[in-house]
Design an enzyme around this catalytic site. Structure first.
Site, PDB file in Angstrom:
ATOM      1  N   ARG A  59       0.839  -1.202   0.000  1.00 37.17           N
ATOM      2  CA  ARG A  59       0.000   0.000   0.000  1.00 37.17           C
ATOM      3  C   ARG A  59       0.875   1.254   0.000  1.00 37.17           C
ATOM      4  O   ARG A  59       1.872   1.328   0.722  1.00 37.17           O
ATOM      5  CB  ARG A  59      -0.952  -0.006   1.201  1.00 37.17           C
ATOM      6  CG  ARG A  59      -1.918  -1.182   1.117  1.00 37.17           C
ATOM      7  CD  ARG A  59      -3.155  -1.027   1.970  1.00 37.17           C
ATOM      8  NE  ARG A  59      -3.919  -2.274   1.914  1.00 37.17           N
ATOM      9  CZ  ARG A  59      -4.793  -2.597   0.951  1.00 37.17           C
ATOM     10  NH1 ARG A  59      -5.053  -1.751  -0.021  1.00 37.17           N
ATOM     11  NH2 ARG A  59      -5.416  -3.764   0.961  1.00 37.17           N
ATOM     12  N   ASP A  60       0.465   2.200  -0.863  1.00 37.77           N
ATOM     13  CA  ASP A  60       1.208   3.460  -0.960  1.00 37.77           C
ATOM     14  C   ASP A  60       1.082   4.233   0.351  1.00 37.77           C
ATOM     15  O   ASP A  60       0.011   4.311   0.948  1.00 37.77           O
ATOM     16  CB  ASP A  60       0.671   4.296  -2.134  1.00 37.77           C
ATOM     17  CG  ASP A  60       1.641   5.388  -2.540  1.00 37.77           C
ATOM     18  OD1 ASP A  60       2.235   5.281  -3.622  1.00 37.77           O
ATOM     19  OD2 ASP A  60       1.828   6.358  -1.757  1.00 37.77           O
ATOM     20  N   ILE A  61       2.182   4.819   0.781  1.00 37.48           N
ATOM     21  CA  ILE A  61       2.230   5.542   2.053  1.00 37.48           C
ATOM     22  C   ILE A  61       1.425   6.850   1.980  1.00 37.48           C
ATOM     23  O   ILE A  61       1.030   7.403   3.008  1.00 37.48           O
ATOM     24  CB  ILE A  61       3.712   5.806   2.430  1.00 37.48           C
ATOM     25  CG1 ILE A  61       3.896   5.966   3.913  1.00 37.48           C
ATOM     26  CG2 ILE A  61       4.291   6.966   1.638  1.00 37.48           C
ATOM     27  CD1 ILE A  61       5.356   5.936   4.360  1.00 37.48           C
ATOM     28  N   ASN A  77       5.039   6.064 -13.917  1.00 37.10           N
ATOM     29  CA  ASN A  77       5.670   7.336 -14.257  1.00 37.10           C
ATOM     30  C   ASN A  77       7.120   7.108 -14.656  1.00 37.10           C
ATOM     31  O   ASN A  77       7.792   6.236 -14.094  1.00 37.10           O
ATOM     32  CB  ASN A  77       5.618   8.278 -13.046  1.00 37.10           C
ATOM     33  CG  ASN A  77       4.201   8.596 -12.607  1.00 37.10           C
ATOM     34  OD1 ASN A  77       3.316   8.736 -13.451  1.00 37.10           O
ATOM     35  ND2 ASN A  77       3.980   8.691 -11.309  1.00 37.10           N
ATOM     36  N   VAL A 133      10.760   7.601  -7.061  1.00 38.60           N
ATOM     37  CA  VAL A 133      11.517   6.416  -6.640  1.00 38.60           C
ATOM     38  C   VAL A 133      11.968   5.705  -7.912  1.00 38.60           C
ATOM     39  O   VAL A 133      11.139   5.320  -8.747  1.00 38.60           O
ATOM     40  CB  VAL A 133      10.668   5.479  -5.763  1.00 38.60           C
ATOM     41  CG1 VAL A 133      11.492   4.249  -5.361  1.00 38.60           C
ATOM     42  CG2 VAL A 133      10.150   6.207  -4.516  1.00 38.60           C
ATOM     43  N   HIS A 138       7.678   0.961 -10.928  1.00 38.88           N
ATOM     44  CA  HIS A 138       6.511   0.536 -10.146  1.00 38.88           C
ATOM     45  C   HIS A 138       5.250   0.953 -10.868  1.00 38.88           C
ATOM     46  O   HIS A 138       5.167   2.039 -11.439  1.00 38.88           O
ATOM     47  CB  HIS A 138       6.542   1.129  -8.739  1.00 38.88           C
ATOM     48  CG  HIS A 138       6.833   2.593  -8.683  1.00 38.88           C
ATOM     49  ND1 HIS A 138       8.111   3.092  -8.809  1.00 38.88           N
ATOM     50  CD2 HIS A 138       6.024   3.663  -8.554  1.00 38.88           C
ATOM     51  CE1 HIS A 138       8.076   4.408  -8.735  1.00 38.88           C
ATOM     52  NE2 HIS A 138       6.812   4.785  -8.593  1.00 38.88           N
ATOM     53  N   HIS A 187       1.531   1.995 -10.351  1.00 35.40           N
ATOM     54  CA  HIS A 187       0.548   2.467  -9.373  1.00 35.40           C
ATOM     55  C   HIS A 187      -0.790   1.838  -9.729  1.00 35.40           C
ATOM     56  O   HIS A 187      -1.245   1.974 -10.868  1.00 35.40           O
ATOM     57  CB  HIS A 187       0.375   3.984  -9.458  1.00 35.40           C
ATOM     58  CG  HIS A 187       1.566   4.780  -9.029  1.00 35.40           C
ATOM     59  ND1 HIS A 187       1.705   5.270  -7.757  1.00 35.40           N
ATOM     60  CD2 HIS A 187       2.665   5.181  -9.703  1.00 35.40           C
ATOM     61  CE1 HIS A 187       2.840   5.942  -7.667  1.00 35.40           C
ATOM     62  NE2 HIS A 187       3.444   5.906  -8.839  1.00 35.40           N
TER      63      HIS A 187
END
Ligand code: AMP
Ligand code: ZN
Length: 116
Positions: free
Chosen positions: A31-33, A89, A98, A102, A104
């Site tokens: 889970r994204d922070i 991205n 980052v 990845h 999203h």
């Protein structure tokens, strides 16, 4: 090969905690922070690849596995049919912060298009 300075490699190694929701031989998701939707999960390959520009033909299976992770998680979260977004991205102008690729996965609300 893990990159010692890479946050997501540290999550893969267990050195930085994360709320992991999916694991396979080639990918993990957590889970994204800073979630931008009711469900916002980050799906990463176990292999350190810095950006889309660094994806090689030998990585096709790995990159493909990010999408099967996405559809599995979307099904588990209950918004497969309703719809969701899977977006990656690349570099600064697109907002990449980052440098370990990845996907999203965003779901659970209506998402406008085009994005900002
Ligand atoms: P990007 O801006 O496309 O590079 O996406 C990086 C994402 O990682 C952002 O949505 C961040 O909120 C997220 N993020 C940064 N640090 C962490 C962390 N420790 N755990 C989970 N997600 C994180
Ligand atoms: Zn990495």
């Amino acid at each position: 090969m893990a990159d010692r300075d890479c946050l997501f490699c540290k999550i893969l190694e267990g050195d930085v905690p994360a709320d992991i929701v999916y694991e396979s031989d080639t990918a993990i998701a957590f889970r994204d922070i800073n979630p931008q939707a009711p469900t916002h999960v980050v799906i990463i390959p176990r292999k350190h690849i810095a950006t889309i520009n660094d994806i090689d033909s030998v990585d096709h299976e790995i990159v493909g596995s990010l999408y099967t992770a996405a559809n599995t998680i979307a099904r588990d979260e209950g918004f497969s049919d309703e719809g969701y977004r899977a977006v990656m991205n690349c570099n600064k102008a697109a907002g990449q912060t980052v440098f370990h690729i990845h996907l999203h996965l965003l779901g659970g609300r209506v998402l406008s298009w085009p994005p900002g």
